[in-house]
Design a protein around this motif. Structure first.
Motif, PDB file in Angstrom:
ATOM      1  N   LYS A   1      45.859  49.929  55.161  1.00  0.00           N
ATOM      2  CA  LYS A   1      46.550  51.779  54.832  1.00  0.00           C
ATOM      3  C   LYS A   1      45.747  53.219  55.387  1.00  0.00           C
ATOM      4  O   LYS A   1      46.235  53.453  56.760  1.00  0.00           O
ATOM      5  N   ASN A   2      44.723  52.525  55.768  1.00  0.00           N
ATOM      6  CA  ASN A   2      42.785  52.870  57.054  1.00  0.00           C
ATOM      7  C   ASN A   2      43.350  52.221  57.963  1.00  0.00           C
ATOM      8  O   ASN A   2      42.541  50.853  56.949  1.00  0.00           O
ATOM      9  N   LYS A   3      43.548  51.868  59.589  1.00  0.00           N
ATOM     10  CA  LYS A   3      42.878  50.844  59.491  1.00  0.00           C
ATOM     11  C   LYS A   3      41.155  50.238  60.118  1.00  0.00           C
ATOM     12  O   LYS A   3      40.856  49.746  60.416  1.00  0.00           O
ATOM     13  N   PHE A   4      40.921  52.051  59.310  1.00  0.00           N
ATOM     14  CA  PHE A   4      39.376  51.619  60.167  1.00  0.00           C
ATOM     15  C   PHE A   4      38.519  52.014  59.392  1.00  0.00           C
ATOM     16  O   PHE A   4      37.733  51.260  58.921  1.00  0.00           O
ATOM     17  N   VAL A   5      38.980  51.666  57.848  1.00  0.00           N
ATOM     18  CA  VAL A   5      38.445  51.100  56.736  1.00  0.00           C
ATOM     19  C   VAL A   5      38.841  49.438  55.615  1.00  0.00           C
ATOM     20  O   VAL A   5      40.264  49.589  55.372  1.00  0.00           O
ATOM     21  N   GLU A   6      37.451  48.685  55.746  1.00  0.00           N
ATOM     22  CA  GLU A   6      37.810  47.722  54.932  1.00  0.00           C
ATOM     23  C   GLU A   6      37.643  48.106  53.419  1.00  0.00           C
ATOM     24  O   GLU A   6      36.296  48.353  52.925  1.00  0.00           O
ATOM     25  N   ILE A   7      38.488  47.915  52.891  1.00  0.00           N
ATOM     26  CA  ILE A   7      38.397  47.450  51.260  1.00  0.00           C
ATOM     27  C   ILE A   7      37.594  46.298  50.893  1.00  0.00           C
ATOM     28  O   ILE A   7      38.929  45.502  50.868  1.00  0.00           O
ATOM     29  N   LEU A   8      36.533  45.766  50.829  1.00  0.00           N
ATOM     30  CA  LEU A   8      36.238  44.722  50.189  1.00  0.00           C
ATOM     31  C   LEU A   8      36.223  43.938  48.544  1.00  0.00           C
ATOM     32  O   LEU A   8      34.836  44.366  48.579  1.00  0.00           O
ATOM     33  N   PRO A   9      37.256  43.430  48.068  1.00  0.00           N
ATOM     34  CA  PRO A   9      36.360  43.100  46.623  1.00  0.00           C
ATOM     35  C   PRO A   9      35.558  42.586  47.091  1.00  0.00           C
ATOM     36  O   PRO A   9      35.610  40.832  47.730  1.00  0.00           O
ATOM     37  N   ILE A  10      34.657  41.999  46.299  1.00  0.00           N
ATOM     38  CA  ILE A  10      33.133  41.289  45.667  1.00  0.00           C
ATOM     39  C   ILE A  10      33.209  40.196  45.058  1.00  0.00           C
ATOM     40  O   ILE A  10      32.764  39.497  44.416  1.00  0.00           O
ATOM     41  N   ASN A  11      33.972  40.705  43.758  1.00  0.00           N
ATOM     42  CA  ASN A  11      34.194  40.381  42.199  1.00  0.00           C
ATOM     43  C   ASN A  11      35.056  40.577  41.658  1.00  0.00           C
ATOM     44  O   ASN A  11      35.429  41.734  42.495  1.00  0.00           O
TER      45      ASN A  11
ATOM     46  N   HIS B   1      40.761  43.777  30.092  1.00  0.00           N
ATOM     47  CA  HIS B   1      41.735  42.903  29.585  1.00  0.00           C
ATOM     48  C   HIS B   1      42.829  42.632  29.939  1.00  0.00           C
ATOM     49  O   HIS B   1      43.491  41.412  30.742  1.00  0.00           O
ATOM     50  N   ALA B   2      42.473  42.581  31.673  1.00  0.00           N
ATOM     51  CA  ALA B   2      43.716  42.389  32.744  1.00  0.00           C
ATOM     52  C   ALA B   2      43.186  41.456  33.989  1.00  0.00           C
ATOM     53  O   ALA B   2      43.043  40.468  34.211  1.00  0.00           O
ATOM     54  N   ARG B   3      41.664  42.436  33.777  1.00  0.00           N
ATOM     55  CA  ARG B   3      40.905  41.242  35.209  1.00  0.00           C
ATOM     56  C   ARG B   3      39.839  40.761  34.397  1.00  0.00           C
ATOM     57  O   ARG B   3      39.525  39.540  35.345  1.00  0.00           O
ATOM     58  N   GLY B   4      39.391  40.622  32.996  1.00  0.00           N
ATOM     59  CA  GLY B   4      39.262  39.213  32.778  1.00  0.00           C
ATOM     60  C   GLY B   4      37.760  39.256  33.086  1.00  0.00           C
ATOM     61  O   GLY B   4      36.882  40.572  33.107  1.00  0.00           O
ATOM     62  N   HIS B   5      37.016  38.128  32.689  1.00  0.00           N
ATOM     63  CA  HIS B   5      35.215  38.194  33.061  1.00  0.00           C
ATOM     64  C   HIS B   5      34.921  37.989  34.557  1.00  0.00           C
ATOM     65  O   HIS B   5      35.825  37.642  35.235  1.00  0.00           O
ATOM     66  N   LEU B   6      33.437  38.260  34.855  1.00  0.00           N
ATOM     67  CA  LEU B   6      32.801  38.276  36.333  1.00  0.00           C
ATOM     68  C   LEU B   6      33.857  37.018  36.467  1.00  0.00           C
ATOM     69  O   LEU B   6      33.422  35.549  35.940  1.00  0.00           O
ATOM     70  N   GLY B   7      33.960  37.041  37.702  1.00  0.00           N
ATOM     71  CA  GLY B   7      33.953  36.611  38.742  1.00  0.00           C
ATOM     72  C   GLY B   7      33.805  36.636  40.062  1.00  0.00           C
ATOM     73  O   GLY B   7      34.681  37.800  40.739  1.00  0.00           O
ATOM     74  N   SER B   8      32.467  35.874  41.112  1.00  0.00           N
ATOM     75  CA  SER B   8      31.904  36.142  42.331  1.00  0.00           C
ATOM     76  C   SER B   8      32.251  35.690  43.382  1.00  0.00           C
ATOM     77  O   SER B   8      32.687  34.417  43.350  1.00  0.00           O
ATOM     78  N   TYR B   9      32.752  36.236  43.790  1.00  0.00           N
ATOM     79  CA  TYR B   9      33.256  35.777  45.866  1.00  0.00           C
ATOM     80  C   TYR B   9      32.062  35.275  46.152  1.00  0.00           C
ATOM     81  O   TYR B   9      30.798  36.097  45.729  1.00  0.00           O
ATOM     82  N   THR B  10      31.765  33.767  47.036  1.00  0.00           N
ATOM     83  CA  THR B  10      30.428  33.264  47.357  1.00  0.00           C
ATOM     84  C   THR B  10      30.258  34.277  48.621  1.00  0.00           C
ATOM     85  O   THR B  10      30.851  35.365  49.099  1.00  0.00           O
ATOM     86  N   VAL B  11      28.414  34.436  48.754  1.00  0.00           N
ATOM     87  CA  VAL B  11      27.921  35.324  49.356  1.00  0.00           C
ATOM     88  C   VAL B  11      28.128  34.744  50.666  1.00  0.00           C
ATOM     89  O   VAL B  11      29.020  35.451  52.103  1.00  0.00           O
ATOM     90  N   ASP B  12      28.462  33.229  51.429  1.00  0.00           N
ATOM     91  CA  ASP B  12      29.253  33.359  52.579  1.00  0.00           C
ATOM     92  C   ASP B  12      30.778  33.131  52.821  1.00  0.00           C
ATOM     93  O   ASP B  12      30.599  33.671  54.121  1.00  0.00           O
ATOM     94  N   SER B  13      31.756  33.895  52.147  1.00  0.00           N
ATOM     95  CA  SER B  13      32.043  34.159  52.085  1.00  0.00           C
ATOM     96  C   SER B  13      33.045  35.773  52.875  1.00  0.00           C
ATOM     97  O   SER B  13      33.499  36.126  53.158  1.00  0.00           O
ATOM     98  N   LEU B  14      31.874  35.907  51.453  1.00  0.00           N
ATOM     99  CA  LEU B  14      32.007  37.577  52.274  1.00  0.00           C
ATOM    100  C   LEU B  14      31.446  37.764  52.913  1.00  0.00           C
ATOM    101  O   LEU B  14      31.983  38.467  53.935  1.00  0.00           O
ATOM    102  N   VAL B  15      30.421  37.432  53.372  1.00  0.00           N
ATOM    103  CA  VAL B  15      30.215  37.863  54.944  1.00  0.00           C
ATOM    104  C   VAL B  15      30.494  37.234  56.022  1.00  0.00           C
ATOM    105  O   VAL B  15      30.891  37.441  57.263  1.00  0.00           O
ATOM    106  N   GLU B  16      31.484  36.604  56.263  1.00  0.00           N
ATOM    107  CA  GLU B  16      32.784  36.084  57.023  1.00  0.00           C
ATOM    108  C   GLU B  16      33.877  36.756  57.166  1.00  0.00           C
ATOM    109  O   GLU B  16      33.906  37.015  58.557  1.00  0.00           O
TER     110      GLU B  16
END
Length: 617
Positions: free
Chosen positions: A183-193, A207-222
């Motif tokens: 929506k704004n080309k200068f802003v990246e909204i990065l979901p980490i979990n 009820h919708a998003r459920g229990h915690l599920g995290s992305y790996t550090v490597d995938s987020l850094v990339e």
């Protein structure tokens, strides 16, 4: 009708960029009228070729929802679909929903009714269908679950054919490398979990998003490396609870933050904003998080919801911390991080809240004088424990909300900033069309008048005046933008479909018009710090200037002068004098003289004609 799920047993779906075969998607053909269309209508109806239609995308709620919508828009755009924010242009409507409280779901219902009345194909995504799949409003509607956004193209194509598709099965997390239209080309909204570890009695989002599920550090850094190369200037870490990150995969938030900060450009051209975190999950990492917040490439800002100043109410909410522990978080961060800004949330009228409980909340807000407080009335959400608790009378709830709002709005958090010189990062255009919007390191919103060419850069400004929700600044120096080499395959359709727009539009989880009943990132909401419009009390002269043609002419000349200077610099013709907003060159003076000469000539002609008319009589 029962939910129709994936028919590929054990399959993880199609890889990014590929369609699954049609028999891989569960579909339910809609009943059609038995009457056969006439030959004339068949000849006039153009063939519906997939990828040639326009998709209207509407997002309710949170920054996480916004990121999901950007990913869905990116995939649709990659397959040739045009993305629009105008419902009249849409051949199909895609609505991404928020389930935090009643107003957002009511708005969704209204939009669904409008879509059905307009006989438009409809796809509903987000937390509402995932958490309440049996809603009457969703009958006969195609649905995409929160963990199925990578299959939105299939769902849209089948819906355009007249089929009803429902993909709600939970699976692995969607890839972070999917195409994206920001929506704004200068802003990246990065979901980490996704999801959370909490069990708040009022919250429907889990009820919708459920229990915690995290992305790996490597995938987020990339992902961070990729978006920096794309020219992103702000990275927002987003989730239902940022502080809980990594507890399901053996890491923690400080580990992730340090890994990301190591990849940020050292000149500060790209900034990091840490998303909402609940007190329990940062208490053990306060010093490490404070150290990250002190980093020059990280905003000194954090959203920490308290929800109530009463331990009794917090216990009824099952928030898993005390007011004393919340104070520890705020006091420690304020002490260790210079210029630290903290936002918080309050729910007024939670079941069982007494006058004494509410008084403790008011006293807490008065003591800390937070610059940002998201105030909400309690909304019972179906299926939650709090919905079965004895409610506080609605009149009392409304009165408490008004009282706390009055207390909060009496604060003057930005007094004393006048005359200060600050570095700001400029990422968007205010809705008044005059100002650009930037933020200080403490994430204080600064409104400036400057050429749009400095969007996506940072600048040194002097604060000239302060308002209740933002401050006004004058550009002293525009810092040069680092030339980022963009790989050809990274130049996507984002700039075609996503002009810089107001990122702070009112969402279902913001303070206006209905404050959020949980944190902007818990319910999914981005933090709505301020409206980008300028209030009448803040700057009446600036508002009137927007309707003044001379002001418009001056601003256009400023933009032209800035572009000319940039061209001169590129050709090695830069002069010794720096660009100064409002500087007048020869052409400016000549044009202004021409305007006045034309005006006087018109007056003279009118007077001459009037004089001849009098003589003829």
């Amino acid at each position: 009708m029962e939910d129709i799920e994936d028919l590929l047993v054990g399959s993880g779906g199609a890889p990014p960029g590929f369609r699954l075969p049609l028999n891989a998607v569960g579909v339910n053909p809609r009943k059609k009228n038995k009457a056969k269309p006439s030959k004339v209508s068949q000849m006039n109806d153009p063939p519906k070729i997939p990828g040639t239609q326009t998709i209207y995308v509407k997002t309710f709620g949170c920054s996480h929802n916004q990121s999901d919508s950007e990913y869905m828009a990116g995939q649709l755009s990659a397959f040739g679909y045009a993305i629009s924010d105008n419902p009249e242009e849409g051949d199909l409507w895609l609505i991404n929903t928020c389930t935090v409280k009643n107003p957002s779901q009511s708005a969704m219902n209204t939009l669904i009714t409008k879509c059905k009345s307009a006989k438009k194909p409809l796809v509903v995504a987000g937390c509402v269908p995932q958490g309440s799949r049996d809603l009457k409003e969703l009958e006969g509607v195609s649905i995409v679950g929160v963990q199925q956004i990578d299959r939105v193209v299939e769902v849209v194509e089948e819906t355009l054919k007249g089929h009803e598709v429902r993909l709600l099965n939970r699976k692995t997390l969607p890839s972070l490398d999917l195409p994206k239209v920001r929506k704004n080309k200068f802003v990246e909204i990065l979901p980490i979990n996704v999801g959370c570890l909490g069990a708040c009695t009022y919250c429907k989002t889990k009820h919708a998003r459920g229990h915690l599920g995290s992305y790996t550090v490597d995938s987020l850094v990339e992902r961070v490396k990729t978006v920096i190369a794309d020219g992103v200037r702000e990275i927002w870490l987003s989730s239902e609870d940022t502080g809980a990150y990594g507890r399901d995969i053996g890491v923690n938030l400080p580990i992730l933050l340090n890994a990301i900060v190591a990849e940020l450009p050292p000149d500060g051209s790209t900034m990091l904003r840490i998303g909402m975190t609940n007190p329990p999950f940062i208490l053990e990492h306060l010093k490490e998080i404070a150290a990250v917040l002190c980093h020059p490439c990280v905003y000194s800002f954090l959203h920490v919801p308290v929800q109530s100043g009463s331990d009794a109410v917090l216990t009824a909410m099952n928030r898993e911390y005390t007011v004393s522990e919340f104070r520890t978080v705020v006091d420690t961060l304020t002490e260790l991080v210079p210029g630290m800004q903290i936002a918080t949330d309050i729910i007024c009228g939670f079941p069982g809240e007494t006058d004494e409980d509410f008084s403790q909340t008011v006293n807490l807000i008065k003591e800390y004088k937070f610059s940002q407080v998201h105030i909400s009335q309690f909304y019972p959400r179906p299926g939650t424990p709090a919905a079965r608790m004895k409610k506080v009378p609605s009149t009392i709830v409304k009165n408490r909300s008004r009282e706390l709002t009055s207390v909060f709005e009496a604060f003057t958090p930005y007094n004393g900033m006048e005359g200060k010189v600050e570095r700001i990062w400029i990422t968007e255009i205010a809705t008044d069309g005059i100002h650009l919007v930037g933020h200080t390191k403490g994430y204080v919103q600064v409104l400036i008048v400057a050429p749009e060419t400095i969007l996506g850069t940072s600048a040194i400004v002097k604060i000239t005046s302060v308002g209740r929700w933002s401050v006004f600044g004058e550009v002293l120096e525009s810092l040069p933008q680092v030339n980022v080499k963009m790989a050809p395959d990274k130049v996507s359709n984002q700039e075609k479909h996503s002009p810089c727009s107001n990122q702070y539009e009112c969402c279902a989880c913001s303070k206006e018009p209905e404050p959020c009943s949980c944190g902007p990132d818990i319910c999914g909401g981005q933090i709505k710090l301020d409206k980008c419009t300028v209030s009448k009390n803040d700057s009446p002269m600036e508002n009137r200037a927007s309707k003044n043609p001379i002001h418009w002419f001056i601003r256009k000349r400023r933009n032209h002068a800035q572009k000319k200077l940039e061209n001169d610099i590129a050709l090695g013709l830069e002069n010794e004098q720096d660009w100064a907003p409002g500087g007048w060159g020869f052409v400016d003076r000549a044009l202004l003289v021409g305007i006045f000469v034309s005006f006087f000539m018109i007056v003279a002609v009118i007077m001459h004609l009037e004089f001849r008319t009098l003589l003829s009589k």
